[in-house]
Write a protein that holds these residues in place. Sequence first.
Motif, PDB file in Angstrom:
ATOM      1  N   SER A  88       0.835  -1.199   0.000  1.00 12.41           N
ATOM      2  CA  SER A  88       0.000   0.000   0.000  1.00 12.41           C
ATOM      3  C   SER A  88       0.868   1.246   0.000  1.00 12.41           C
ATOM      4  N   GLY A  89       0.265   2.325  -0.479  1.00 13.39           N
ATOM      5  CA  GLY A  89       0.833   3.648  -0.393  1.00 13.39           C
ATOM      6  C   GLY A  89      -0.164   4.554   0.300  1.00 13.39           C
ATOM      7  N   SER A  90      -0.073   5.858   0.054  1.00  8.61           N
ATOM      8  CA  SER A  90      -1.011   6.799   0.671  1.00  8.61           C
ATOM      9  C   SER A  90      -2.334   6.859  -0.058  1.00  8.61           C
ATOM     10  N   HIS A  91      -2.333   6.485  -1.345  1.00  4.29           N
ATOM     11  CA  HIS A  91      -3.531   6.687  -2.161  1.00  4.29           C
ATOM     12  C   HIS A  91      -4.169   5.389  -2.623  1.00  4.29           C
ATOM     13  N   SER A  92      -3.391   4.315  -2.703  1.00  2.00           N
ATOM     14  CA  SER A  92      -3.968   3.051  -3.172  1.00  2.00           C
ATOM     15  C   SER A  92      -3.240   1.876  -2.531  1.00  2.00           C
ATOM     16  N   ALA A  93      -3.869   0.718  -2.628  1.00  2.00           N
ATOM     17  CA  ALA A  93      -3.300  -0.533  -2.126  1.00  2.00           C
ATOM     18  C   ALA A  93      -3.652  -1.627  -3.111  1.00  2.00           C
ATOM     19  N   CYS A  94      -2.880  -2.690  -3.105  1.00  2.00           N
ATOM     20  CA  CYS A  94      -3.207  -3.806  -3.997  1.00  2.00           C
ATOM     21  C   CYS A  94      -2.657  -5.109  -3.427  1.00  2.00           C
ATOM     22  N   GLU A  95      -3.213  -6.199  -3.918  1.00  2.00           N
ATOM     23  CA  GLU A  95      -2.719  -7.537  -3.595  1.00  2.00           C
ATOM     24  C   GLU A  95      -2.396  -8.231  -4.906  1.00  2.00           C
ATOM     25  N   PHE A  96      -1.274  -8.928  -4.947  1.00  2.00           N
ATOM     26  CA  PHE A  96      -0.876  -9.601  -6.177  1.00  2.00           C
ATOM     27  C   PHE A  96      -0.307 -10.970  -5.858  1.00  2.00           C
ATOM     28  N   SER A  97      -0.379 -11.860  -6.828  1.00  2.00           N
ATOM     29  CA  SER A  97       0.158 -13.206  -6.674  1.00  2.00           C
ATOM     30  C   SER A  97       1.578 -13.254  -7.237  1.00  2.00           C
ATOM     31  N   GLU A  98       2.273 -14.336  -6.999  1.00  2.00           N
ATOM     32  CA  GLU A  98       3.672 -14.427  -7.410  1.00  2.00           C
ATOM     33  C   GLU A  98       3.845 -14.571  -8.917  1.00  2.00           C
ATOM     34  N   ASP A  99       2.755 -14.861  -9.621  1.00  2.00           N
ATOM     35  CA  ASP A  99       2.845 -14.900 -11.086  1.00  2.00           C
ATOM     36  C   ASP A  99       2.557 -13.542 -11.711  1.00  2.00           C
ATOM     37  N   GLY A 100       2.388 -12.507 -10.880  1.00  2.00           N
ATOM     38  CA  GLY A 100       2.200 -11.154 -11.379  1.00  2.00           C
ATOM     39  C   GLY A 100       0.762 -10.731 -11.543  1.00  2.00           C
ATOM     40  N   LYS A 101      -0.171 -11.607 -11.227  1.00  2.00           N
ATOM     41  CA  LYS A 101      -1.585 -11.276 -11.365  1.00  2.00           C
ATOM     42  C   LYS A 101      -1.985 -10.278 -10.271  1.00  2.00           C
ATOM     43  N   ILE A 102      -2.567  -9.147 -10.681  1.00  2.00           N
ATOM     44  CA  ILE A 102      -3.044  -8.146  -9.729  1.00  2.00           C
ATOM     45  C   ILE A 102      -4.469  -8.525  -9.341  1.00  2.00           C
ATOM     46  N   LEU A 103      -4.638  -8.987  -8.112  1.00  2.48           N
ATOM     47  CA  LEU A 103      -5.937  -9.495  -7.683  1.00  2.48           C
ATOM     48  C   LEU A 103      -6.935  -8.361  -7.489  1.00  2.48           C
ATOM     49  N   TYR A 104      -6.493  -7.250  -6.966  1.00  5.12           N
ATOM     50  CA  TYR A 104      -7.349  -6.082  -6.839  1.00  5.12           C
ATOM     51  C   TYR A 104      -6.482  -4.851  -6.613  1.00  5.12           C
ATOM     52  N   VAL A 105      -7.035  -3.704  -6.944  1.00  7.57           N
ATOM     53  CA  VAL A 105      -6.460  -2.405  -6.585  1.00  7.57           C
ATOM     54  C   VAL A 105      -7.531  -1.655  -5.820  1.00  7.57           C
ATOM     55  N   ALA A 106      -7.175  -1.156  -4.657  1.00  9.44           N
ATOM     56  CA  ALA A 106      -8.127  -0.424  -3.819  1.00  9.44           C
ATOM     57  C   ALA A 106      -7.704   1.038  -3.725  1.00  9.44           C
ATOM     58  N   THR A 107      -8.585   1.927  -4.109  1.00  8.68           N
ATOM     59  CA  THR A 107      -8.347   3.348  -3.892  1.00  8.68           C
ATOM     60  C   THR A 107      -8.674   3.670  -2.441  1.00  8.68           C
ATOM     61  N   LEU A 108      -7.762   4.359  -1.780  1.00  9.77           N
ATOM     62  CA  LEU A 108      -7.922   4.626  -0.353  1.00  9.77           C
ATOM     63  C   LEU A 108      -8.576   5.979  -0.117  1.00  9.77           C
TER      64      LEU A 108
END
Length: 604
Positions: free
Chosen positions: A329-349
Amino acid sequence: MENEKWKSIGIFLPKAKKNIIKAFILTFLISNSSFLIFSQKALRTVDLSTEEPSWQAVVGGEAVSRCLDTSYGVALMSDGRLLSACTSAGNVIWQRSVRGKPTPYISSFGDFLYVVTDSSKLNLVNPSGLTLWTANTQFPVAASPIVGRDGRVFVHGKKNIACYGLDGKRKWKRETSELGNLPVCALEDGSLLLFLKAMKNNQSVATRYSPFGKRMEDITFSGVISSVESSEKGVLISLKNGAIGLVAVENDGAVSKWVVGSGNTGGAFKICYSSESENAVFFFQNGSRTEALVVDTRDGKILNRFQVGSIAPKDFKTARASSAGYFISGSHSACEFSEDGKILYVATLPPADKWNSISYTDKNYIVLCMKDWTMKAFLMNQNLKKKQKKDDGKPISYVSAVDFDPTAVNLGVRPLSNSKMAEISESFKKGDYGEKEAEYLELLKSEAENCISAYTTLPSNSAELGDSNFFAENAVFTQNLLYLMSRTGTREFSLYYYRLLSAEIDDSQLLSIITFAGEAGYDEEGFVLLALEKLLLTRVKMTDTSMLKAICDATYNICRYMGRPALNRRGKNILTHMFFPSYDKNIQDYARKTLEKMISLEKK
């Protein structure tokens, strides 16, 4: 420093091999072009500033610390001098005031919390929020405590490091050269790496200490370190020249297990290790973007690289392994990703000026601690499959029991002499026994094993066979041993007490075991309480006042120390057994008063 013996491990090899390594890295940088740096589109996006939280709780102030995962949910410190504990559904279990001004420095040991207040005060708080003890470190603490495998805890300042036991006694304190900003890391053998502020020939240096305070070696790295991270395999290192590697222990010395070029001209600004996959992610700056490098920590093989999310390196706030991969996470967004590079979600904070702490829990919640004193949690992943506990097979000890020559023992030469017992007893009272502790624990554990063996392996007709039980025949020696076991300030001796309580031991020794098991207090899985209940129901006579009162006291002491509802229920059950009319009225009254003390603990 005095008597310096700097060892060049860098994450490079000694100077004679530097040209080989440089050639290797050059080859790696060229061949590394086969890795395509990509950034996938997120599978899901969500705006947490408009999303309704899954749950929220009021925490009595603005968060000072990060949220810590517990078996019941989360815990955190707020500036209202309150520790708050919530379930994973957001129900506040308890809120307790702390002694002194809160700091951000807090760590967990199971459901126990090590909390730093007033800059230099170390507190142990049990799972019910009761502060068991407070110790004055006598120096400003500079980071969150580091918990050792047997429950001991290490705290450090800029020029000091100290170790405390589960009983609050200081085991040792050392002055160090001024430490830099890199965190103190634990190697796989339990020793600590302290990274110094001063360089040597523009190379980072570190000092290695044993868990018992022995300064073991000084290490020179072959460049400037940008980031470090502890792992089950050793300490992961990134140098500012782009090299990454693993420092581990072999033959009592730190060695470079592997070293590779990362394909980057700068160092990683963050490393995150996953105990579930045994891989790690090294985070690098790639222009204004964050690049993730997935590495197998066993051999340094680079598994994948990709750009992740839209979080700029300068805005990077936190990273942790998750059940599906990694959360950042940063100040404006957060995300979770898998080890194959797939971005599971991006959350705007929500706007950064509305909150001051962000965490991601084992239950897949993003938890934002808002400045309006609320804690808001958002469920991000429905995969609530429980991780398998990797630490089940981890050692809980730094030293092991030793089998001594049985012939010498039979001749009356004990591993633990009376004079050594007196020395250990005096050391435990005074504290600051440092390196001697390794010998003390080895001797106590060896004699504890001998004691258990004496009561569980000798046949019932041993007297007729000419065998003898030293521990049964030397009551004072045995009682001194049991006493010292309760004063080690470690978690491992509770299992010895449990094994002894389950053995065929005469009543006089049994009374001592019950008493000292209670004084030790620690009973992680409730085995001691289980043994006490079995003794009460199957062995202890209803007329044995001393034994019954000892069971009451031990039950209370263990439940008070452990502070866990499940153990409290078991403890109450033990006490209520003694309410039956078949017990003497004095015992009924004693058990009832003990129960009242337990209930009063829950109301505090």
